[in-house]
Motif scaffolding. Structure first.
Motif, PDB file in Angstrom:
ATOM      1  N   ALA A 224       0.814  -1.221  -0.095  1.00 44.10           N
ATOM      2  CA  ALA A 224       0.128   0.095  -0.025  1.00 44.10           C
ATOM      3  C   ALA A 224       0.724   1.253   0.050  1.00 44.10           C
ATOM      4  O   ALA A 224       0.532   2.109  -0.782  1.00 44.10           O
ATOM      5  N   VAL A 225       1.937   1.132   0.690  1.00 45.02           N
ATOM      6  CA  VAL A 225       2.871   2.525   0.848  1.00 45.02           C
ATOM      7  C   VAL A 225       3.451   2.488  -0.545  1.00 45.02           C
ATOM      8  O   VAL A 225       3.606   3.639  -1.079  1.00 45.02           O
ATOM      9  N   ALA A 231       1.444   7.125  -6.794  1.00 45.12           N
ATOM     10  CA  ALA A 231       0.488   7.819  -6.947  1.00 45.12           C
ATOM     11  C   ALA A 231       0.918   9.042  -6.692  1.00 45.12           C
ATOM     12  O   ALA A 231       0.452  10.229  -7.515  1.00 45.12           O
ATOM     13  N   LEU A 232       1.666   9.548  -5.660  1.00 45.24           N
ATOM     14  CA  LEU A 232       1.943  10.826  -5.522  1.00 45.24           C
ATOM     15  C   LEU A 232       3.102  11.335  -6.424  1.00 45.24           C
ATOM     16  O   LEU A 232       3.132  12.585  -6.934  1.00 45.24           O
ATOM     17  N   SER A 233       3.716  10.421  -6.967  1.00 52.03           N
ATOM     18  CA  SER A 233       4.962  10.986  -7.912  1.00 52.03           C
ATOM     19  C   SER A 233       4.200  10.951  -9.230  1.00 52.03           C
ATOM     20  O   SER A 233       4.812  11.999 -10.202  1.00 52.03           O
ATOM     21  N   LYS A 234       2.886  10.783  -9.550  1.00 51.59           N
ATOM     22  CA  LYS A 234       2.359  11.053 -10.805  1.00 51.59           C
ATOM     23  C   LYS A 234       1.476  12.122 -10.804  1.00 51.59           C
ATOM     24  O   LYS A 234       1.150  12.759 -11.812  1.00 51.59           O
ATOM     25  N   LEU A 235       1.365  12.973  -9.597  1.00 51.20           N
ATOM     26  CA  LEU A 235       0.765  14.168  -9.418  1.00 51.20           C
ATOM     27  C   LEU A 235       1.863  15.031  -9.931  1.00 51.20           C
ATOM     28  O   LEU A 235       1.389  16.104 -10.368  1.00 51.20           O
ATOM     29  N   GLU A 236       3.275  14.892  -9.628  1.00 54.09           N
ATOM     30  CA  GLU A 236       4.079  15.914 -10.171  1.00 54.09           C
ATOM     31  C   GLU A 236       3.838  17.405  -9.598  1.00 54.09           C
ATOM     32  O   GLU A 236       4.121  18.499 -10.395  1.00 54.09           O
ATOM     33  N   GLY A 237       3.277  17.479  -8.490  1.00 53.96           N
ATOM     34  CA  GLY A 237       3.147  18.737  -8.146  1.00 53.96           C
ATOM     35  C   GLY A 237       1.922  19.539  -8.723  1.00 53.96           C
ATOM     36  O   GLY A 237       1.842  20.824  -8.424  1.00 53.96           O
ATOM     37  N   LYS A 238       1.216  18.985  -9.522  1.00 58.53           N
ATOM     38  CA  LYS A 238       0.105  19.565 -10.290  1.00 58.53           C
ATOM     39  C   LYS A 238      -1.073  20.149  -9.285  1.00 58.53           C
ATOM     40  O   LYS A 238      -1.729  20.873  -9.797  1.00 58.53           O
ATOM     41  N   LYS A 245      -4.092  15.077   0.265  1.00 55.19           N
ATOM     42  CA  LYS A 245      -4.911  14.148   0.555  1.00 55.19           C
ATOM     43  C   LYS A 245      -4.238  12.773   0.507  1.00 55.19           C
ATOM     44  O   LYS A 245      -4.261  11.761   1.363  1.00 55.19           O
ATOM     45  N   PHE A 246      -3.278  12.552  -0.537  1.00 52.31           N
ATOM     46  CA  PHE A 246      -2.868  11.404  -1.059  1.00 52.31           C
ATOM     47  C   PHE A 246      -1.514  11.174   0.183  1.00 52.31           C
ATOM     48  O   PHE A 246      -1.276  10.003   0.517  1.00 52.31           O
ATOM     49  N   SER A 247      -0.921  12.256   0.477  1.00 50.64           N
ATOM     50  CA  SER A 247      -0.045  12.262   1.851  1.00 50.64           C
ATOM     51  C   SER A 247      -0.575  11.762   2.959  1.00 50.64           C
ATOM     52  O   SER A 247       0.119  10.899   3.651  1.00 50.64           O
ATOM     53  N   LYS A 248      -1.797  12.280   3.321  1.00 44.10           N
ATOM     54  CA  LYS A 248      -2.211  11.914   4.632  1.00 44.10           C
ATOM     55  C   LYS A 248      -2.681  10.138   4.585  1.00 44.10           C
ATOM     56  O   LYS A 248      -2.410   9.639   5.479  1.00 44.10           O
ATOM     57  N   LEU A 250      -1.008   8.118   2.813  1.00 39.94           N
ATOM     58  CA  LEU A 250       0.464   7.446   2.832  1.00 39.94           C
ATOM     59  C   LEU A 250       0.781   7.264   4.320  1.00 39.94           C
ATOM     60  O   LEU A 250       1.093   6.160   4.678  1.00 39.94           O
ATOM     61  N   GLU A 251       0.593   8.250   5.187  1.00 36.21           N
ATOM     62  CA  GLU A 251       1.022   8.130   6.451  1.00 36.21           C
ATOM     63  C   GLU A 251       0.175   7.123   7.236  1.00 36.21           C
ATOM     64  O   GLU A 251       0.750   6.463   8.123  1.00 36.21           O
ATOM     65  N   LEU A 252      -1.123   6.992   6.888  1.00 40.37           N
ATOM     66  CA  LEU A 252      -1.998   6.052   7.414  1.00 40.37           C
ATOM     67  C   LEU A 252      -1.393   4.744   7.187  1.00 40.37           C
ATOM     68  O   LEU A 252      -1.268   3.843   8.066  1.00 40.37           O
ATOM     69  N   TYR A 253      -1.179   4.312   6.091  1.00 41.04           N
ATOM     70  CA  TYR A 253      -0.532   2.966   5.466  1.00 41.04           C
ATOM     71  C   TYR A 253       0.882   2.810   6.060  1.00 41.04           C
ATOM     72  O   TYR A 253       1.135   1.708   6.397  1.00 41.04           O
ATOM     73  N   LYS A 254       1.666   3.828   6.498  1.00 41.14           N
ATOM     74  CA  LYS A 254       2.839   3.517   7.111  1.00 41.14           C
ATOM     75  C   LYS A 254       2.671   3.198   8.654  1.00 41.14           C
ATOM     76  O   LYS A 254       3.488   2.595   9.171  1.00 41.14           O
TER      77      LYS A 254
END
Length: 264
Positions: A224-225, A231-238, A245-248, A250-254
Motif C-alpha cells: 500500500a505504501v 500515486a504521489l509521484s504521478k501528481l508531479e506537484g500539479k 490528501k494522498f500524503s495523509k 500514505l501516513e496512514l498506511y505507514k
C-alpha cells in the motif's frame, strides 16, 4: 401533402438545434431563417397535434421548450412535464434527462427524490449514465449524509458491466474503504484495481491511489505504501489538494491503518 412535410421539416430542423443531442433522439441543425422563434408560435397547433399522435421528437421539443421558456413559449413546468413524460415512455435517455432536470433544478424545483425516481426508471431500462448517477447518489449519502454502499456498489457494478471504466474505479474505492463491513471486500478491490492498471496501461495517479487503498484493505501495508508513493509521484506537484490528501493516506498506511470512507 408536400406542404405539410415541408412544414414538419422546418419545425424539426429549427427545434433540434438545441434539443435532444445526447439523449438518443434524432437531431438536425437550423439555419437563421428557420430559427424556432420565427416558426413555433405560428405552427404550435401543428406541433402539438404531431406530439399527441406520438411523435417523440415533437413531444421532447415541446417539453424542453415549456420547461426552459424558450423558442417563443412562456415557461410552464406543468406543460413541460406533460410532454416530457410522454417523450420518456420507453425512452431511457429522456428519463435520465428528466432526472438531470430535477437534480440540477433547471426549470424544475430541485428534488433529489424525483431525480432518483427518474434515474432509476432509466437505469432499469439500460441507461448507463443513469446508473452512474445513482451510484454517485448513494455513495455520497443521497442527501441524508449516510452512505448506502450496497446500492452504490449495485449501480456502479451495473454501469461497469455496461462498459463504464470510471464506475469500475469507483467500485475499487467502495470495496476497499466502505464503512459497511458487509460490503467491504479488499480482495475484490485489489483484483479490480490490478485489472484497471493492466488493461488501461494506466498512468493515472488515481488508479494507484485506489490500488494502495485496496492493498491496505487486504492488510498488505508495505505494498500500500509503495502504491501510494507511485500515486504521489504521478501528481508531479500539479494538484496541491490531491497531494495533501494522498500524503495523509500514505501516513496512514505507514502506520498500518486502513481507510474507512466511501466518499468518492
Amino acid at each position: 401533402m408536400p406542404a405539410v412535410m415541408t412544414l414538419k421539416n422546418v419545425v424539426i430542423g429549427a427545434m433540434f438545434g438545441f434539443a435532444a443531442t445526447g439523449y438518443g433522439i434524432a437531431s438536425a441543425h437550423a439555419s437563421v431563417t428557420t430559427a424556432p422563434d420565427n416558426h413555433l408560435l405560428s405552427t404550435l397547433k401543428y406541433v402539438e397535434l404531431e406530439a399527441e399522435q406520438g411523435d417523440k421528437n415533437m413531444q421532447l421539443f415541446l417539453g424542453r421548450a415549456y420547461i426552459e421558456g424558450s423558442n417563443g413559449l412562456k415557461a410552464d413546468p406543468l406543460k413541460g412535464m406533460y410532454w416530457l413524460k410522454k417523450a420518456a415512455d420507453d425512452t431511457p435517455a429522456v428519463q435520465a434527462m428528466i432526472g438531470d432536470l430535477f437534480k440540477n433544478g433547471r426549470g424544475l424545483p430541485r428534488d433529489n427524490q424525483k431525480a432518483i425516481e427518474w434515474y432509476t426508471k432509466a437505469a432499469n431500462e439500460g441507461s448507463v449514465p443513469a446508473m452512474v448517477e445513482l451510484g454517485h447518489f448513494y455513495a455520497s449519502g443521497g442527501g441524508t449524509g449516510k452512505t448506502d454502499c450496497a446500492n452504490a456498489i449495485k449501480w456502479f457494478n451495473d454501469a461497469s458491466n455496461a462498459g463504464s471504466m470510471d464506475s469500475k474505479r469507483n467500485l475499487v474505492w467502495l470495496y476497499a474503504t466502505c464503512s459497511d463491513k458487509e460490503q467491504r471486500d479488499g480482495e475484490r478491490a485489489l483484483k479490480l484495481a490490478k485489472q484497471i492498471i493492466k488493461r488501461s496501461a494506466s498512468n493515472d495517479a488515481g488508479d494507484y491511489d485506489n490500488l494502495a487503498a485496496a492493498y491496505a484493505a487486504c492488510g498488505e501495508f508495505n505494498d500500500a505504501v509503495k502504491a501510494q508513493q507511485v500515486a504521489l509521484s504521478k501528481l508531479e506537484g500539479k494538484d496541491n489538494q490531491r497531494i495533501t490528501k494522498f500524503s495523509k493516506r500514505l501516513e496512514l498506511y505507514k502506520q498500518n491503518q486502513t481507510i474507512y470512507s466511501a466518499s468518492l
